[in-house]
Motif scaffolding. Sequence first.
Motif: not given
Length: 183
Positions: A41-65
């Motif tokens: 749930d915490a991962w954010e679905k984003v538009e793939p940077r490349s047409m070769m990719l079917e899907g992509e997610f941005a995974v946030a860094a841990p808080e406090g770092g």
Amino acid sequence: MIRPLMPVLLLNVLLLCSGASTAFAHDLTLARGRVVAKAPDAWEKVEPRSMMLEGEFAVAAPEGGDAAPARLTMMAAGGSIDQNLQRWGGQFRGTEGGADMSAADIKTSGAGETEVTTIDVAGTYMDGPPRGPKEPKDGYRLLGAIVPLSDGRAYFFKLVGPQPTIDAAADGFQSMIDSVEVR
């Protein structure tokens, strides 16, 4: 009114008591319906940077770092499992400037009825397009999973980013891979 909700409530209590911490909100249907999985749930679905990719997610860094987010990419491709493991390991520079596959932790296990090969490697990641210039990024880690498909191709899950971000996301990645079903 409460009676129909009892199974749902009981399941939530069991999950909380079992220590399960990964909440899933992203139901993934990939490879034209041949691969299904659940992403955290915490991962954010984003538009793939490349047409070769079917899907992509941005995974946030841990808080406090001060670590940057990580990137999960998903795609189908050809080549043997070993060739792809070598390619992923080759994206890290060893102590002598080349890839050091001895530092990679490679395992093959089952995910339901499916055999999955995983790789875990860390070090200096050579970021950039396959045939373009590379930018060295120290302190990076890659978690990858290769799921063979019946047509001889394979499906790839690749999570790469700063080691603190990947360390924090590793359980979620493993839970996602454990959820994979090949149809």
